[in-house]
Design a protein around this motif. Structure first.
Motif, PDB file in Angstrom:
ATOM      1  N   GLY A  37       6.426  -3.925 -26.649  1.00  0.00           N
ATOM      2  CA  GLY A  37       5.933  -4.905 -25.690  1.00  0.00           C
ATOM      3  C   GLY A  37       7.008  -5.744 -25.033  1.00  0.00           C
ATOM      4  N   ASN A  38       8.283  -5.376 -25.205  1.00  0.00           N
ATOM      5  CA  ASN A  38       9.382  -6.087 -24.561  1.00  0.00           C
ATOM      6  C   ASN A  38       9.563  -5.562 -23.141  1.00  0.00           C
ATOM      7  OD1 ASN A  38      10.288  -7.505 -27.026  1.00  0.00           O
ATOM      8  ND2 ASN A  38      10.774  -5.429 -27.697  1.00  0.00           N
ATOM      9  N   LEU A  39       9.724  -6.466 -22.184  1.00  0.00           N
ATOM     10  CA  LEU A  39       9.976  -6.058 -20.812  1.00  0.00           C
ATOM     11  C   LEU A  39      11.372  -5.439 -20.738  1.00  0.00           C
ATOM     12  CD1 LEU A  39       9.195  -6.049 -17.779  1.00  0.00           C
ATOM     13  CD2 LEU A  39      10.283  -8.306 -17.630  1.00  0.00           C
ATOM     14  N   LEU A  40      11.465  -4.265 -20.150  1.00  0.00           N
ATOM     15  CA  LEU A  40      12.765  -3.605 -19.996  1.00  0.00           C
ATOM     16  C   LEU A  40      13.458  -4.144 -18.751  1.00  0.00           C
ATOM     17  CD1 LEU A  40      11.738   0.069 -20.831  1.00  0.00           C
ATOM     18  CD2 LEU A  40      12.998  -1.538 -22.290  1.00  0.00           C
ATOM     19  N   HIS A  41      14.729  -4.502 -18.897  1.00  0.00           N
ATOM     20  CA  HIS A  41      15.511  -4.994 -17.760  1.00  0.00           C
ATOM     21  C   HIS A  41      15.820  -3.852 -16.810  1.00  0.00           C
ATOM     22  CE1 HIS A  41      18.141  -7.622 -15.568  1.00  0.00           C
ATOM     23  NE2 HIS A  41      19.204  -6.886 -15.812  1.00  0.00           N
ATOM     24  N   TYR A  42      16.001  -2.680 -17.389  1.00  0.00           N
ATOM     25  CA  TYR A  42      16.346  -1.494 -16.607  1.00  0.00           C
ATOM     26  C   TYR A  42      15.621  -0.316 -17.230  1.00  0.00           C
ATOM     27  CZ  TYR A  42      19.229   2.156 -14.483  1.00  0.00           C
ATOM     28  OH  TYR A  42      19.666   3.245 -13.786  1.00  0.00           O
ATOM     29  N   ALA A  43      14.955   0.497 -16.442  1.00  0.00           N
ATOM     30  CA  ALA A  43      14.232   1.653 -16.976  1.00  0.00           C
ATOM     31  C   ALA A  43      14.946   2.925 -16.553  1.00  0.00           C
ATOM     32  CB  ALA A  43      12.793   1.666 -16.483  1.00  0.00           C
ATOM     33  N   ASP A  44      15.652   3.522 -17.487  1.00  0.00           N
ATOM     34  CA  ASP A  44      16.325   4.794 -17.259  1.00  0.00           C
ATOM     35  C   ASP A  44      15.321   5.925 -17.359  1.00  0.00           C
ATOM     36  OD1 ASP A  44      18.915   5.418 -16.551  1.00  0.00           O
ATOM     37  OD2 ASP A  44      19.749   4.789 -18.466  1.00  0.00           O
ATOM     38  N   ARG A  45      15.639   7.033 -16.753  1.00  0.00           N
ATOM     39  CA  ARG A  45      14.733   8.195 -16.823  1.00  0.00           C
ATOM     40  C   ARG A  45      14.527   8.685 -18.254  1.00  0.00           C
ATOM     41  NH1 ARG A  45      16.467  11.796 -11.594  1.00  0.00           N
ATOM     42  NH2 ARG A  45      17.470  10.048 -10.619  1.00  0.00           N
ATOM     43  N   TRP A  46      15.554   8.565 -19.075  1.00  0.00           N
ATOM     44  CA  TRP A  46      15.474   9.064 -20.450  1.00  0.00           C
ATOM     45  C   TRP A  46      14.724   8.114 -21.368  1.00  0.00           C
ATOM     46  CZ3 TRP A  46      17.562   5.524 -23.664  1.00  0.00           C
ATOM     47  CH2 TRP A  46      18.521   4.666 -23.145  1.00  0.00           C
ATOM     48  N   GLN A  47      14.535   6.875 -20.942  1.00  0.00           N
ATOM     49  CA  GLN A  47      13.853   5.898 -21.776  1.00  0.00           C
ATOM     50  C   GLN A  47      12.358   6.157 -21.808  1.00  0.00           C
ATOM     51  OE1 GLN A  47      15.317   2.212 -20.244  1.00  0.00           O
ATOM     52  NE2 GLN A  47      15.459   1.343 -22.275  1.00  0.00           N
ATOM     53  N   ASP A  48      11.766   5.892 -22.942  1.00  0.00           N
ATOM     54  CA  ASP A  48      10.323   6.063 -23.101  1.00  0.00           C
ATOM     55  C   ASP A  48       9.623   4.762 -22.703  1.00  0.00           C
ATOM     56  OD1 ASP A  48       7.943   7.268 -23.718  1.00  0.00           O
ATOM     57  OD2 ASP A  48       8.067   6.814 -25.854  1.00  0.00           O
ATOM     58  N   ALA A  49       9.579   4.485 -21.409  1.00  0.00           N
ATOM     59  CA  ALA A  49       8.984   3.254 -20.911  1.00  0.00           C
ATOM     60  C   ALA A  49       7.472   3.403 -20.789  1.00  0.00           C
ATOM     61  CB  ALA A  49       9.577   2.895 -19.556  1.00  0.00           C
ATOM     62  N   GLN A  50       6.782   2.301 -21.056  1.00  0.00           N
ATOM     63  CA  GLN A  50       5.345   2.223 -20.834  1.00  0.00           C
ATOM     64  C   GLN A  50       5.149   1.378 -19.583  1.00  0.00           C
ATOM     65  OE1 GLN A  50       3.692   0.478 -24.362  1.00  0.00           O
ATOM     66  NE2 GLN A  50       4.250   2.216 -25.639  1.00  0.00           N
ATOM     67  N   TRP A  51       4.652   1.987 -18.531  1.00  0.00           N
ATOM     68  CA  TRP A  51       4.476   1.284 -17.262  1.00  0.00           C
ATOM     69  C   TRP A  51       3.130   0.583 -17.257  1.00  0.00           C
ATOM     70  CZ3 TRP A  51       8.405   0.808 -13.846  1.00  0.00           C
ATOM     71  CH2 TRP A  51       9.531   1.593 -14.106  1.00  0.00           C
ATOM     72  N   ARG A  52       3.151  -0.711 -16.979  1.00  0.00           N
ATOM     73  CA  ARG A  52       1.935  -1.527 -16.970  1.00  0.00           C
ATOM     74  C   ARG A  52       1.792  -2.238 -15.635  1.00  0.00           C
ATOM     75  NH1 ARG A  52       2.847  -4.748 -22.636  1.00  0.00           N
ATOM     76  NH2 ARG A  52       3.180  -2.920 -23.949  1.00  0.00           N
ATOM     77  N   ALA A  53       0.568  -2.605 -15.311  1.00  0.00           N
ATOM     78  CA  ALA A  53       0.319  -3.370 -14.094  1.00  0.00           C
ATOM     79  C   ALA A  53       1.030  -4.718 -14.184  1.00  0.00           C
ATOM     80  CB  ALA A  53      -1.176  -3.580 -13.904  1.00  0.00           C
TER      81      ALA A  53
END
Length: 109
Positions: A13-29
Motif C-alpha cells: 500500500g505504499n505509493l511508488l515514486h517511480y513505477a518501472d516496467r519490471w516492478q509489480d505495481a498495483q495501479w489504483r484510481a
C-alpha cells in the motif's frame, strides 16, 4: 488539480515514486483521501530530492519539495512535531515520478 487518473502502489500500500516496467505495481484510481501524515525523511531521486511521508498505518508516500512548500503555505495547521493534522491528499505526477500533495480546496474524500 491533477489529471492523473491511476497511480502505482506496491503490495503493502505504499505509493511508488517511480513505477518501472519490471516492478509489480498495483495501479489504483487517484481518489482524494483523508490522512494524518508524518515526515519520515528526504530521499534523492534520479532528477530531484523529495520527502517521504507516512500515514498512521505506516504506509509511505513520496512528496515533491514544491508540494511540501505548498502544504506549508496552504495548510491551516502546518506541520507540528513532524505531523500534519488530518488533511485531504491527492497524487500528482511530475515527469515519470509520483508524489502526494495537498488536495485543492474543496476536494474531499
Amino acid at each position: 488539480m491533477t489529471s492523473v487518473t491511476d497511480v502505482p502502489y506496491d503490495a503493502d500500500g505504499n505509493l511508488l515514486h517511480y513505477a518501472d516496467r519490471w516492478q509489480d505495481a498495483q495501479w489504483r484510481a487517484n481518489e482524494p483521501f483523508l490522512a494524518v501524515m508524518a515526515l519520515d525523511g528526504m530521499r534523492s531521486g534520479r532528477s530531484a530530492k523529495y520527502v517521504l511521508l507516512n500515514d498512521s498505518s505506516g504506509r509511505s508516500y513520496p512528496m515533491f519539495v514544491a508540494d511540501l512548500l505548498d502544504l506549508l503555505r496552504r495548510s491551516n495547521t502546518g506541520i507540528r512535531d513532524g505531523r500534519t493534522e488530518a488533511e485531504t491528499w491527492i497524487v500528482r505526477k511530475r515527469g515519470r515520478n509520483y508524489g502526494v500533495a495537498l488536495a485543492p480546496a474543496g476536494r474531499t474524500s
